[in-house]
Motif scaffolding. Structure first.
Motif, mmCIF file in Angstrom:
data_model
loop_
_atom_site.group_PDB
_atom_site.id
_atom_site.type_symbol
_atom_site.label_atom_id
_atom_site.label_comp_id
_atom_site.label_asym_id
_atom_site.label_seq_id
_atom_site.Cartn_x
_atom_site.Cartn_y
_atom_site.Cartn_z
ATOM 1 N N ALA A 559 52.468 13.204 54.975
ATOM 2 C CA ALA A 559 51.733 12.416 53.994
ATOM 3 C C ALA A 559 52.703 11.596 53.157
ATOM 4 N N ALA A 560 52.159 10.816 52.219
ATOM 5 C CA ALA A 560 52.966 10.023 51.280
ATOM 6 C C ALA A 560 54.034 9.219 52.006
ATOM 7 N N ASN A 561 53.611 8.435 52.970
ATOM 8 C CA ASN A 561 54.521 7.547 53.708
ATOM 9 C C ASN A 561 55.590 8.299 54.512
ATOM 10 N N LYS A 562 55.235 9.504 54.936
ATOM 11 C CA LYS A 562 56.157 10.296 55.763
ATOM 12 C C LYS A 562 57.536 10.362 55.105
ATOM 13 N N LEU A 563 57.588 11.014 53.962
ATOM 14 C CA LEU A 563 58.816 11.052 53.160
ATOM 15 C C LEU A 563 59.977 11.730 53.867
ATOM 16 N N VAL A 564 59.687 12.675 54.752
ATOM 17 C CA VAL A 564 60.752 13.375 55.465
ATOM 18 C C VAL A 564 60.548 13.167 56.963
ATOM 19 N N PRO A 565 61.566 12.672 57.671
ATOM 20 C CA PRO A 565 61.421 12.476 59.122
ATOM 21 C C PRO A 565 61.003 13.766 59.818
ATOM 22 N N LYS A 566 60.017 13.673 60.710
ATOM 23 C CA LYS A 566 59.507 14.865 61.390
ATOM 24 C C LYS A 566 60.586 15.566 62.187
ATOM 25 N N ALA A 567 61.469 14.792 62.835
ATOM 26 C CA ALA A 567 62.530 15.413 63.635
ATOM 27 C C ALA A 567 63.435 16.272 62.760
ATOM 28 N N LEU A 568 63.669 15.825 61.525
ATOM 29 C CA LEU A 568 64.529 16.588 60.619
ATOM 30 C C LEU A 568 63.829 17.864 60.156
ATOM 31 N N VAL A 569 62.518 17.768 59.914
ATOM 32 C CA VAL A 569 61.759 18.963 59.537
ATOM 33 C C VAL A 569 61.763 19.972 60.681
ATOM 34 N N ASP A 570 61.553 19.488 61.923
ATOM 35 C CA ASP A 570 61.565 20.389 63.082
ATOM 36 C C ASP A 570 62.910 21.089 63.203
ATOM 37 N N ALA A 571 63.985 20.330 62.967
ATOM 38 C CA ALA A 571 65.320 20.930 63.038
ATOM 39 C C ALA A 571 65.502 21.967 61.942
ATOM 40 N N ALA A 572 64.964 21.689 60.749
ATOM 41 C CA ALA A 572 65.080 22.636 59.640
ATOM 42 C C ALA A 572 64.294 23.904 59.920
ATOM 43 N N VAL A 573 63.077 23.761 60.469
ATOM 44 C CA VAL A 573 62.254 24.924 60.799
ATOM 45 C C VAL A 573 62.962 25.796 61.820
ATOM 46 N N ALA A 602 71.752 11.407 58.346
ATOM 47 C CA ALA A 602 70.548 11.614 57.534
ATOM 48 C C ALA A 602 70.875 11.501 56.049
ATOM 49 N N ARG A 603 69.898 11.081 55.269
ATOM 50 C CA ARG A 603 70.072 11.067 53.822
ATOM 51 C C ARG A 603 70.104 12.513 53.317
ATOM 52 N N ARG A 604 70.952 12.737 52.327
ATOM 53 C CA ARG A 604 71.071 14.099 51.803
ATOM 54 C C ARG A 604 69.756 14.579 51.192
ATOM 55 N N SER A 605 69.022 13.686 50.580
ATOM 56 C CA SER A 605 67.736 14.085 50.011
ATOM 57 C C SER A 605 66.765 14.501 51.106
ATOM 58 N N ASP A 606 66.796 13.826 52.254
ATOM 59 C CA ASP A 606 65.929 14.202 53.370
ATOM 60 C C ASP A 606 66.296 15.574 53.910
ATOM 61 N N VAL A 607 67.600 15.845 53.988
ATOM 62 C CA VAL A 607 68.056 17.160 54.461
ATOM 63 C C VAL A 607 67.541 18.253 53.523
ATOM 64 N N ALA A 608 67.697 18.034 52.215
ATOM 65 C CA ALA A 608 67.232 19.025 51.238
ATOM 66 C C ALA A 608 65.727 19.237 51.350
ATOM 67 N N ASN A 609 64.980 18.155 51.418
ATOM 68 C CA ASN A 609 63.525 18.273 51.447
ATOM 69 C C ASN A 609 63.015 18.858 52.759
ATOM 70 N N ALA A 610 63.709 18.602 53.848
ATOM 71 C CA ALA A 610 63.329 19.211 55.126
ATOM 72 C C ALA A 610 63.461 20.730 55.036
ATOM 73 N N LEU A 611 64.528 21.202 54.405
ATOM 74 C CA LEU A 611 64.721 22.648 54.253
ATOM 75 C C LEU A 611 63.671 23.241 53.315
ATOM 76 N N ILE A 612 63.324 22.517 52.247
ATOM 77 C CA ILE A 612 62.289 22.994 51.327
ATOM 78 C C ILE A 612 60.948 23.098 52.047
ATOM 79 N N VAL A 613 60.639 22.078 52.874
ATOM 80 C CA VAL A 613 59.396 22.089 53.646
ATOM 81 C C VAL A 613 59.376 23.271 54.617
ATOM 82 N N ALA A 614 60.521 23.566 55.223
ATOM 83 C CA ALA A 614 60.596 24.666 56.189
ATOM 84 C C ALA A 614 60.487 26.029 55.519
#
Length: 657
Positions: A559-573, A602-614
């Motif tokens: 949501a919200a313009n896909k703030l975190v790349p899905k591939a990065l979230v999958d990697a974090a999970v 990757a942007r450091r903020s994206d890395v952090a948020n991917a881990l938070i999402v996971a």
């Protein structure tokens, strides 16, 4: 006129005396027959009269104990609570432990702090047996479904968390103890006057925080339009009071030729003093005509081995830095923050455990969240004072044996963040002009901005525009650096501790970064109920939600313009897996570093948020956790991740476009 004033004075005096005179002795009650607690209930009824419970908890005479009696205080109007057995509006669902928590500790059944309008500062001395008797009576008060009126208190007194400071400075939860060398009657009178009767709550003036002034104990005070007079021993004797006249006054409220009861005192005589036993009345008079001089300092400070000035400084350090998590009295917070009171690690023979926890912080472990380092905020002497305070307060049995030199030695070996070193704790302004390979902000433009700020200009956008006009090619990061460097000398001139100066400069820096970011292309702050890593120039900060929702909702990366790349979230999970929650700080750091290494572009903020999402679904799935604890667990993890990535991020400079 003098005679009329004295009449009114002595009349008002009995408002408190009535509440002091009716208690049974602190000794254990006579054992009732098995299964029959009628004797305990009767004794509780007697104690309730002694403690003046009914008059204070009755706003409508037709609804005894249903609350809503108004109290006009310097901080606004307060209303007493319903203490009938009604399960909705009263205390019908309370247990004895809930009751004890309110009366002895000043804490409601839901964990909120009580205001000292409820005299728990005196009631804390009530003996365990008397508490049981009171509970046996109170729990049988007929139910009255009367909702309580809301207090009408002005800010900040309407915020119960503000009572942390009050409790830390002025409240010591401890049972009354007899005074050696005094008679049984004198000690009984002391218990009646100082504990059950809570005489000082009316007959002693209060300070700006609403606490009784220790040095003016029993020296009189204005109470809602009535003058509660001096009742210290010297004044009573000077005014001609004797054992006989005081006894007569407490018996029927009348001493011919001296005073006659009327007004609020009449109710007290009718509801309390009329039930006083001759033995208790004699004990009350014995104590009042031989009461000790007032203490120089409040109870918590009186019980401390620290010098008064050190105690006050250390108490403020604890309130400002520790109490929001560890609570007043060091009680901790459920299973999220450990208690400091009666903690073996805190009261060990040597103070190193506490020193290292303050300097280096603690990672999350077991059910506890992480603790940040305070090394950059506190000097060696402040750490030593705080350590000694924690080890010796709240009846902890530790020794006050930490010194500034000891802290300095341990600081040199502590694994603390860069901002937590002794050097970093001193407030030093950055030099501008560029370093090797980087130009940095323009020194002349920075100096010009400083002059504008010293002249009173604080509008962020005006300052940003002024610098951009002087350095048209500056990047967003350079502008943030420039305004920070320009504001620093202004902050340095303020009469504040170094850590407060650092906090103010950080606040200003983030304000500038936010203003700059509004004009840059990029996503807005996502509508999530959790911590979130947000880019500011070439770095990132941890952004908190505006409020905690009734239910923790994990961020939705789609949501919200896909703030975190899905591939990065999958990697974090995949990286996080399904560990037991909470993970330690070291594990969170490893997750951040590993995911950043695996995705260097990757942007450091994206890395952090991917881990938070996971990590978030693992937190919400944790059994037996409320939303506050879930929020704490997720915030602790997120802060550790953001901090790890932040410390590894490039500094603001003109080369980092």
């Amino acid at each position: 006129m003098a005679g009329m004033r004295k009449l009114a004075v002595l009349t008002a005096a009995a408002v408190t005396f009535a509440g002091t005179a009716l208690a049974q002795t602190p000794a254990a009650p006579t054992a009732p027959a098995a299964g029959d607690d009628s004797a305990l209930v009767d004794r509780g009824a007697y104690l309730a009269r002694a403690a003046d419970c009914m008059p204070c908890h009755t706003g409508d005479p037709k609804k005894p104990y249903a609350g809503n009696l108004s109290f006009n205080t310097p901080f606004g109007t307060m209303f007493s609570v319903n203490i009938t057995s009604d399960p909705t509006y009263g205390i019908g669902k309370w247990t004895f432990e809930d009751f004890k928590g309110a009366v002895h500790d000043g804490v409601r059944a839901d964990g909120a702090y009580l205001y000292p309008a409820m005299p728990f500062d005196a009631y804390t001395g009530i003996s365990g047996d008397d508490l049981k008797a009171l509970w046996a009576y109170v729990r049988r008060i007929p139910a009255i479904a009367e909702p309580r009126k809301e207090n009408e208190l002005a800010f900040p007194f309407n915020v119960r968390l503000g009572l942390l400071a009050w409790r830390e400075l002025f409240f010591d939860a401890s049972y009354w103890k007899p005074t050696a060398g005094k008679s049984d009657a004198w000690n009984r009178g002391s218990y009646l006057v100082e504990v059950l009767g809570h005489c000082s709550d009316c007959h002693s003036p209060r300070n700006l925080m609403g606490a009784v002034k220790a040095k003016q104990h029993f020296l009189g005070a204005d109470v809602d339009g009535y003058w509660a007079p001096d009742i210290d021993t010297a004044t009573l004797k000077k005014d001609g009071w004797t054992s006989e006249t005081l006894t007569q006054f407490f018996t029927n409220g009348s001493v011919p030729g001296k005073t006659e009861v009327f007004g609020p005192m009449a109710e007290v005589v009718r509801e309390s003093l009329a039930y006083l036993t001759p033995t208790d009345r004699a004990a009350l008079v014995t104590y009042l005509l031989d009461s000790p001089p007032p203490k120089d300092i409040p109870a918590p400070q009186a019980a401390s081995p620290l010098p008064p000035d050190v105690f006050q400084q250390a108490a403020k350090l604890y309130i400002d830095n520790c109490a929001p998590c560890h609570q007043a009295g060091g009680t901790g917070s459920s299973n999220v923050v450990p208690a400091l009171v009666n903690n073996p690690a805190v009261v060990a023979s040597e103070p190193y455990n506490v020193i290292m926890a303050i300097l280096g912080g603690l990672p999350a472990g077991g059910t506890y969240g992480p603790m940040p380092s305070f090394a950059g905020r506190l000097s060696d002497q402040q750490v030593a004072n705080l350590v000694n305070y924690v080890r010796t307060s709240w009846h902890n049995g530790g020794s006050a044996n930490a010194t500034a030199s000891m802290v300095a030695a341990w600081r040199a070996t502590a694994d603390v963040p860069d901002y937590g070193t002794q050097q970093a704790s001193a407030f030093n302004c950055p030099k501008v002009g560029g370093g090797p390979g980087a130009t940095g902000p323009d020194p002349q433009a920075v100096a010009s901005l400083t002059q504008m700020m010293q002249g009173g200009e604080r509008e962020t956008r005006v300052l940003i525009s002024a610098y951009q006009n002087a350095d048209s090619g500056a990047s967003a990061g350079t502008v943030v650096d420039a305004l920070t460097a320009a504001y620093c000398p202004v902050v340095a001139q303020a009469q504040l501790p170094d850590w407060q100066k650092s906090s103010e400069l950080q606040r200003f820096t983030l304000q500038v970064a936010a203003a700059i970011s509004e004009g840059l292309a990029g996503p807005a702050m996502p509508p999530v109920s959790t911590i979130w890593a947000t880019p500011t120039g070439t770095s990132l900060v941890a952004r908190q939600p505006t409020s905690i929702a009734a239910q923790l909702t994990c961020p939705d990366p789609t949501a919200a313009n896909k703030l975190v790349p899905k591939a990065l979230v999958d990697a974090a999970v995949s990286l996080v897996g399904k560990p037991a929650v909470p993970v330690t700080g070291d594990v969170a750091t490893r997750f951040a570093n590993t995911l950043m290494q695996q995705n260097p572009k990757a942007r450091r903020s994206d890395v952090a948020n991917a881990l938070i999402v996971a990590y978030c679904p693992l937190v919400t799935a944790k059994a037996n956790t409320g939303v506050a604890e879930q929020y704490s667990l997720l915030t602790g993890f997120g802060q550790q991740v953001v901090q790890t990535l932040q410390l590894g991020a490039p500094m603001f400079n003109a080369a980092a476009k």
